[in-house]
Design a protein around this motif. Structure first.
Motif, PDB file in Angstrom:
ATOM      1  N   ALA A 146      39.116  21.130  41.617  1.00 26.14           N
ATOM      2  CA  ALA A 146      38.701  22.303  42.404  1.00 26.14           C
ATOM      3  C   ALA A 146      38.621  21.947  43.881  1.00 26.14           C
ATOM      4  O   ALA A 146      39.051  22.708  44.749  1.00 26.14           O
ATOM      5  N   PRO A 174      38.433  28.340  33.192  1.00 31.35           N
ATOM      6  CA  PRO A 174      39.874  28.637  33.175  1.00 31.35           C
ATOM      7  C   PRO A 174      40.236  29.809  32.264  1.00 31.35           C
ATOM      8  O   PRO A 174      41.181  30.548  32.563  1.00 31.35           O
ATOM      9  N   ASP A 175      39.491  29.996  31.169  1.00 33.78           N
ATOM     10  CA  ASP A 175      39.796  31.128  30.292  1.00 33.78           C
ATOM     11  C   ASP A 175      39.491  32.452  30.998  1.00 33.78           C
ATOM     12  O   ASP A 175      40.246  33.423  30.871  1.00 33.78           O
ATOM     13  N   TRP A 202      39.583  32.933  34.215  1.00 37.10           N
ATOM     14  CA  TRP A 202      40.611  33.153  35.232  1.00 37.10           C
ATOM     15  C   TRP A 202      41.925  33.616  34.595  1.00 37.10           C
ATOM     16  O   TRP A 202      42.614  34.492  35.124  1.00 37.10           O
ATOM     17  N   ASN A 238      44.902  25.212  37.719  1.00 34.07           N
ATOM     18  CA  ASN A 238      44.551  25.191  36.289  1.00 34.07           C
ATOM     19  C   ASN A 238      45.721  24.739  35.411  1.00 34.07           C
ATOM     20  O   ASN A 238      45.499  24.213  34.322  1.00 34.07           O
ATOM     21  N   ASP A 239      46.943  24.947  35.878  1.00 35.51           N
ATOM     22  CA  ASP A 239      48.117  24.565  35.080  1.00 35.51           C
ATOM     23  C   ASP A 239      48.570  23.134  35.353  1.00 35.51           C
ATOM     24  O   ASP A 239      49.435  22.618  34.640  1.00 35.51           O
ATOM     25  N   ALA A 260      44.931  28.988  42.436  1.00 34.93           N
ATOM     26  CA  ALA A 260      44.020  28.872  41.291  1.00 34.93           C
ATOM     27  C   ALA A 260      44.817  28.730  40.002  1.00 34.93           C
ATOM     28  O   ALA A 260      44.490  27.911  39.134  1.00 34.93           O
ATOM     29  N   THR A 282      36.935  29.058  39.242  1.00 29.72           N
ATOM     30  CA  THR A 282      38.177  29.257  38.459  1.00 29.72           C
ATOM     31  C   THR A 282      38.540  28.019  37.646  1.00 29.72           C
ATOM     32  O   THR A 282      39.112  28.149  36.565  1.00 29.72           O
ATOM     33  N   THR A 283      38.217  26.819  38.152  1.00 24.65           N
ATOM     34  CA  THR A 283      38.532  25.627  37.354  1.00 24.65           C
ATOM     35  C   THR A 283      37.486  25.390  36.259  1.00 24.65           C
ATOM     36  O   THR A 283      37.826  24.877  35.202  1.00 24.65           O
ATOM     37  N   GLU A 284      36.237  25.780  36.513  1.00 27.08           N
ATOM     38  CA  GLU A 284      35.221  25.622  35.453  1.00 27.08           C
ATOM     39  C   GLU A 284      35.369  26.673  34.358  1.00 27.08           C
ATOM     40  O   GLU A 284      34.893  26.477  33.246  1.00 27.08           O
TER      41      GLU A 284
END
Lengths: 206, 206
Positions: free
Chosen positions: A177, A97-98, A100, A170-171, A166, A93-95
């Motif tokens: 991660a 982000p779009d 997710w 990301n925010d 998650a 999810t961090t790699e």
């Protein structure tokens, strides 16, 4: 370039555009431009904005579920399985982000058919986590000591916590991660009670 | 009947209709009929379907946050505060399933302005839980032992778990508010690690 490869380029561009600009604001023009193809070709291959968005949800759902499944070795102890699964989940999810944002925010915010698509993925992850907790409980406690309903509830709690974290990771600048995975591992495995006694879960200590 | 009271009747009818039939499928005709008023009066008082839905989200957000806040006595130990808060949360979501469907499902599924409304409530609950965990950590461990970022992540995990379980409890026959609260209390306080050793959190044992 073969059609299948072109389609993947279009989906890459679409995921990026939908994730960053939102489903409504994203235009087929910018998706085509980002993919380096003509707009009619996007319509020819993927039919409509709705179908393109649905294809994004399906591809990214499958990729996320596959990443988690591949990371979990059922031969490991339950806490290690959970750790590997969480590390893979937050890594993905961090790699991406779009991707997710498409799955967790856009797909849920723009009407029932898209929300239903992403609910299928969620059910699959809940089933996977339910299996993991259920096997661990039977091995540690014996059959029936943790009721099926309890196991199902714990899986729902864990998946909801992971979704929430998650989005937060990301925010929030500076949350990696690994940190997100460690936070949830500590929460889920040690519980707040042990954390308040200064006890932490660590992959190396076991 | 005074206008304020009429408006509450309209909102009662709207929450029930939006929660059970969904935002799109719900019609102003059926809301007016259920409220026992004419459709023009609904438009006169609440302007449009969009504004009526927004008014539902705001009223039900405020009611849920108030129910949780009222239940938590800051003089109690942290685990008791959490237990009281969770009991109030699940009590409210199971007693008002239509309101929870509006907040958690409908408001998030029908576009950005509604999703933003419900995000305000979520942020308020996250801030409340962050405060609760932060105070408990400082009292148990001392200042700075649990970093602010860790506390924020744990609060996100807890709130995500609660949202997920509330939906599950309302969709699963035979899961009571108390069972949902107990599942999350055990997950959040004892952690899976202690649960696998047969250890459970109970309000009476402390």
């Amino acid at each position: 370039m073969p059609r299948a490869m072109r389609e993947q380029q279009m989906l890459d561009a679409a995921v990026q555009t939908f994730g960053q600009r939102g489903y409504r604001a994203a235009s087929m023009d910018e998706i085509a431009e980002l993919a380096g193809v003509s707009k009619p070709l996007v319509y020819l291959y993927l039919n409509s904005k709705e179908d393109l968005f649905t294809a994004c949800i399906r591809r990214e759902s499958a990729a996320l579920v596959a990443a988690v499944r591949a990371a979990v070795d059922p031969g490991l102890p339950a806490d290690r399985q959970l750790w590997e699964g969480l590390t893979a989940f937050f890594g993905h999810t961090t790699e991406h982000p779009d991707a997710w944002a498409v799955l967790h925010r856009q797909a849920r915010t723009h009407g029932e058919p898209f929300a239903a698509e992403v609910a299928v993925m969620r059910d699959e992850i809940v089933a996977f986590v339910t299996g993991l907790i259920g096997v661990a409980a039977r091995e540690s406690l014996g059959d029936g000591e943790l009721a099926d309903k309890d196991v199902a509830g714990l899986a729902q709690a864990l998946v909801g916590a992971a979704e929430s974290l998650a989005g937060w990771a990301n925010d929030t600048p500076g949350v990696s991660a690994r940190e997100a995975a460690a936070t949830l591992m500590n929460f889920a495995w040690e519980g707040l009670g042990n954390l308040m006694k200064g006890q932490r879960w660590s992959p190396s200590a076991r």
